[in-house]
Design an enzyme around this catalytic site. Structure first.
Site, mmCIF file in Angstrom:
data_model
loop_
_atom_site.group_PDB
_atom_site.id
_atom_site.type_symbol
_atom_site.label_atom_id
_atom_site.label_comp_id
_atom_site.label_asym_id
_atom_site.label_seq_id
_atom_site.Cartn_x
_atom_site.Cartn_y
_atom_site.Cartn_z
ATOM 1 N N SER A 42 9.198 4.841 4.544
ATOM 2 C CA SER A 42 8.767 5.988 4.278
ATOM 3 C C SER A 42 8.002 6.615 5.244
ATOM 4 C CB SER A 42 7.697 5.766 2.931
ATOM 5 O OG SER A 42 6.450 5.247 3.289
ATOM 6 N N HIS A 162 9.184 0.766 -1.177
ATOM 7 C CA HIS A 162 8.932 -0.663 -0.732
ATOM 8 C C HIS A 162 9.568 -1.568 -1.689
ATOM 9 C CE1 HIS A 162 5.918 0.904 2.328
ATOM 10 N NE2 HIS A 162 6.931 1.174 2.634
ATOM 11 N N GLN A 170 3.339 4.120 -4.119
ATOM 12 C CA GLN A 170 3.799 3.054 -3.061
ATOM 13 C C GLN A 170 3.092 1.664 -2.900
ATOM 14 O OE1 GLN A 170 5.915 4.167 0.735
ATOM 15 N NE2 GLN A 170 4.047 3.561 1.527
ATOM 16 N N GLU A 171 1.947 1.908 -2.950
ATOM 17 C CA GLU A 171 1.026 0.920 -2.655
ATOM 18 C C GLU A 171 -0.296 0.903 -3.707
ATOM 19 O OE1 GLU A 171 0.239 0.790 1.494
ATOM 20 O OE2 GLU A 171 2.151 1.390 1.913
ATOM 21 N N GLU A 212 6.235 -5.627 1.469
ATOM 22 C CA GLU A 212 4.822 -5.721 2.090
ATOM 23 C C GLU A 212 4.182 -6.841 1.557
ATOM 24 O OE1 GLU A 212 2.594 -2.097 2.337
ATOM 25 O OE2 GLU A 212 3.943 -1.344 4.029
ATOM 26 N N ASP A 249 -1.942 3.846 -1.995
ATOM 27 C CA ASP A 249 -1.202 4.902 -0.951
ATOM 28 C C ASP A 249 -0.008 5.518 -1.872
ATOM 29 O OD1 ASP A 249 0.193 6.023 0.720
ATOM 30 O OD2 ASP A 249 0.801 4.383 2.196
ATOM 31 N N GLU A 292 -4.396 7.299 -0.150
ATOM 32 C CA GLU A 292 -3.582 7.685 1.182
ATOM 33 C C GLU A 292 -2.328 8.777 0.748
ATOM 34 O OE1 GLU A 292 -2.573 4.397 3.464
ATOM 35 O OE2 GLU A 292 -0.682 5.062 4.243
ATOM 36 N N ASP A 319 -1.625 9.767 6.487
ATOM 37 C CA ASP A 319 -0.639 9.157 7.002
ATOM 38 C C ASP A 319 0.562 9.748 7.486
ATOM 39 O OD1 ASP A 319 1.280 7.014 7.919
ATOM 40 O OD2 ASP A 319 1.724 6.332 5.897
ATOM 41 N N LYS A 344 -0.773 4.433 12.901
ATOM 42 C CA LYS A 344 0.377 3.397 13.375
ATOM 43 C C LYS A 344 0.625 3.811 14.566
ATOM 44 C CE LYS A 344 1.860 3.680 8.320
ATOM 45 N NZ LYS A 344 2.718 4.526 7.681
ATOM 46 N N HIS A 372 -0.154 -1.795 9.826
ATOM 47 C CA HIS A 372 1.174 -2.258 9.939
ATOM 48 C C HIS A 372 2.316 -1.187 9.583
ATOM 49 C CE1 HIS A 372 1.712 -3.563 5.663
ATOM 50 N NE2 HIS A 372 1.157 -2.649 5.491
ATOM 51 N N ARG A 373 3.676 -1.492 9.539
ATOM 52 C CA ARG A 373 4.710 -0.606 9.030
ATOM 53 C C ARG A 373 5.419 -1.734 7.847
ATOM 54 N NH1 ARG A 373 5.570 4.505 11.282
ATOM 55 N NH2 ARG A 373 6.271 4.503 9.163
ATOM 56 N N SER A 374 6.175 -1.140 7.201
ATOM 57 C CA SER A 374 6.946 -1.972 6.181
ATOM 58 C C SER A 374 7.706 -2.905 6.711
ATOM 59 C CB SER A 374 7.496 -0.850 4.923
ATOM 60 O OG SER A 374 8.194 -0.213 5.436
ATOM 61 N N LYS A 395 -4.951 -2.220 7.336
ATOM 62 C CA LYS A 395 -4.098 -2.393 6.201
ATOM 63 C C LYS A 395 -2.795 -3.017 6.641
ATOM 64 C CE LYS A 395 -1.151 1.405 4.747
ATOM 65 N NZ LYS A 395 -0.402 2.251 3.592
HETATM 66 P P1 PGA Z 1 6.352 2.754 6.169
HETATM 67 O O1 PGA Z 1 5.157 2.526 4.830
HETATM 68 O O2 PGA Z 1 5.814 1.803 7.073
HETATM 69 O O3 PGA Z 1 7.329 2.398 5.367
HETATM 70 O O4 PGA Z 1 6.144 4.081 6.561
HETATM 71 C C1 PGA Z 1 3.730 2.289 5.137
HETATM 72 C C2 PGA Z 1 2.904 3.489 4.607
HETATM 73 O O5 PGA Z 1 3.337 4.402 3.990
HETATM 74 O O6 PGA Z 1 1.709 3.172 4.941
HETATM 75 ZN ZN ZN Z 2 1.215 5.447 3.924
#
Ligand code: PGA
Ligand code: ZN
Length: 425
Positions: A42, A162, A170-171, A212, A249, A292, A319, A344, A372-374, A395
């Site tokens: 994402s 994800h 998403q999270e 994740e 998130d 987030e 982000d 990131k 991290h990243r996904s 995270k």
């Molecule tokens: P991504 O997701 O690594 O797929 O971009 C992580 C996030 O949105 O924090």
């Molecule tokens: Zn994010």
């Protein structure tokens, strides 16, 4: 004082089975150091460019061009340079690329080298990578920070891009804020994770995991996900809102159509104000202390509304909004958007630029969360980065899957070996 002898890269695979860049630097005293870069799903539209090959192989996702750029262009450029000169080396890489978004050489190529340079210098100096990052921060900014173990934010329920379920957010993360040590934080988190699995099983919901490592069941609503997590915290004999808190998130850019936030999973289509109200209600009802990307990356008005509404009592993290880019971040700060930034390093593409962005956050009292990243690998650089820069939070997914736990395990070792470095509260 050893100098760089060679820089070599190959294509390897990440946690989703997609190609990514791995790089090895050899110094003239025989020391070697490696890195492997992560990749998002994402992604923010203003991120630095991840160079992909196109064509048929790997469905166009190959990174042989980026690998080739390292082996043919970067290798001769860095020969005989001192790996301690992180800033100078990163600048050479940025100049070689010559574009704003690193689209020429590829941010994946540049970052792989930038990370391996840090590892090589730390090894040659015979210090831990986190100690080296502490020193680089000082060299680049002229300022000192206190190292600390980051409070982990663990994504134990996955939705959005994800996972293949119907959850739009998403999270769903837990923050074991009441823990006294990193070790305790990880024990609590793992116990909650396992209790969540039992609860899902009992309710005949899927216990398959997302990218994740968090569970990815189909649920009635985002709120149901939060309720299940609260149940899992209670089942672990921990107190929600005292020992353990919740973070979200939204990755809201993924379900914003330019005017409305479309929560397909619960059949809602909300404008910015209504979506800010929706989030405010969740914060009122549950121990949510961090959100987030609660608004789309271009919805500045929405961000202003959300920040004014709940910014004083909730961490609001940019982000996709800031993409670890100091210029974009500074504009956001000037407009009073959010109060924290997700860091990131592959969004911007080098260690030096990552540190410059964190310096801006520190200057303006925005919190930094190392992330991290996904799409991840066994590379644990972010753990050392979080400690050395005293970022305070990390995270890096669920306490599940080696690509995620590698980072937590590295932090457990740092805690063991550094009795003077404490968990950030
Ligand atoms: P991504 O997701 O690594 O797929 O971009 C992580 C996030 O949105 O924090
Ligand atoms: Zn994010």
């Amino acid at each position: 004082m050893a100098l760089i002898q060679s820089v070599k890269a190959i294509q390897v695979l990440d946690s989703r089975g997609l190609p990514t860049v791995s790089c090895k630097i050899t110094l003239d005293n025989g020391i070697t150091a490696s890195s492997t870069v992560p990749s998002g799903a994402s992604t923010g539209t203003k991120e630095a460019l991840e160079l992909r090959d196109g064509g048929d192989f790997y469905k166009g996702k190959g990174v042989e061009k980026a690998v080739n750029n390292i082996n043919t262009l970067i290798n001769p450029l860095l020969e005989k340079l001192d790996p301690r000169d992180q800033q100078l080396i990163d600048q050479k890489l940025i100049d070689l690329d010559g574009t704003k978004d690193k689209s020429n050489i590829g941010a994946n190529a540049i970052l792989a080298v930038s990370l391996a340079v840090s590892h090589a210098a730390a090894k040659d100096n015979n210090v831990s990578l986190h100690e080296h990052f502490l020193e680089i921060y000082h060299n680049i900014t002229g300022q000192k920070v206190n190292p600390s173990l980051p409070m982990p934010m663990l994504n134990i329920l996955n939705g959005g891009e994800h996972a293949d379920n119907n959850i739009d957010i998403q999270e769903f993360m837990i923050i074991p804020k009441g823990a006294n040590t990193f070790k305790e934080a990880m024990r609590w988190s793992s116990e909650i994770y396992w209790n969540l699995k039992s609860i899902l099983k009992e309710k005949k919901l899927s216990t398959g995991v997302g990218d994740e490592g968090g569970f990815a069941p189909n649920l009635q609503s985002n709120e149901e996900a939060i309720k299940l997590i609260i149940e899992a915290i209670n089942a672990s004999n921990l107190i929600p809102g005292e020992d353990v808190f919740i973070a979200l998130d939204c990755a809201a850019s993924e379900f914003y159509d330019g005017t409305k936030y479309n929560l397909a999973g619960e059949n809602k289509s909300l404008d910015s104000t209504a979506f800010a109200n929706y989030l405010e209600e969740l914060v009122d009802k549950y121990p949510i202390i961090s959100i987030e990307d609660g608004m789309d990356e271009n919805d500045n008005e929405g961000w202003k509304i959300l920040t004014e509404k709940i910014g004083s009592r909730c961490q609001l993290v940019g982000d996709d909004l800031f993409v670890t880019n100091k210029t974009i971040f500074q504009e956001g700060i000037n407009n009073n958007l959010a109060n924290s930034i997700l860091i990131k390093f592959n969004q911007i593409g080098s260690i030096t630029e990552t540190i410059e962005t964190i310096q801006i956050a520190n200057k303006h009292s925005y919190k930094s969360i190392i992330s991290h990243r996904s799409g991840e690998t066994e590379d644990t650089t972010i753990s050392d980065l979080a400690v050395g820069l005293g970022a305070g939070q990390i995270k890096t997914g669920a306490p599940c899957r080696s690509d995620r736990v590698a980072k937590y395990n590295r932090l457990l070792w740092i805690e063991e070996e550094s009795p003077n470095i404490n968990l950030s509260q």
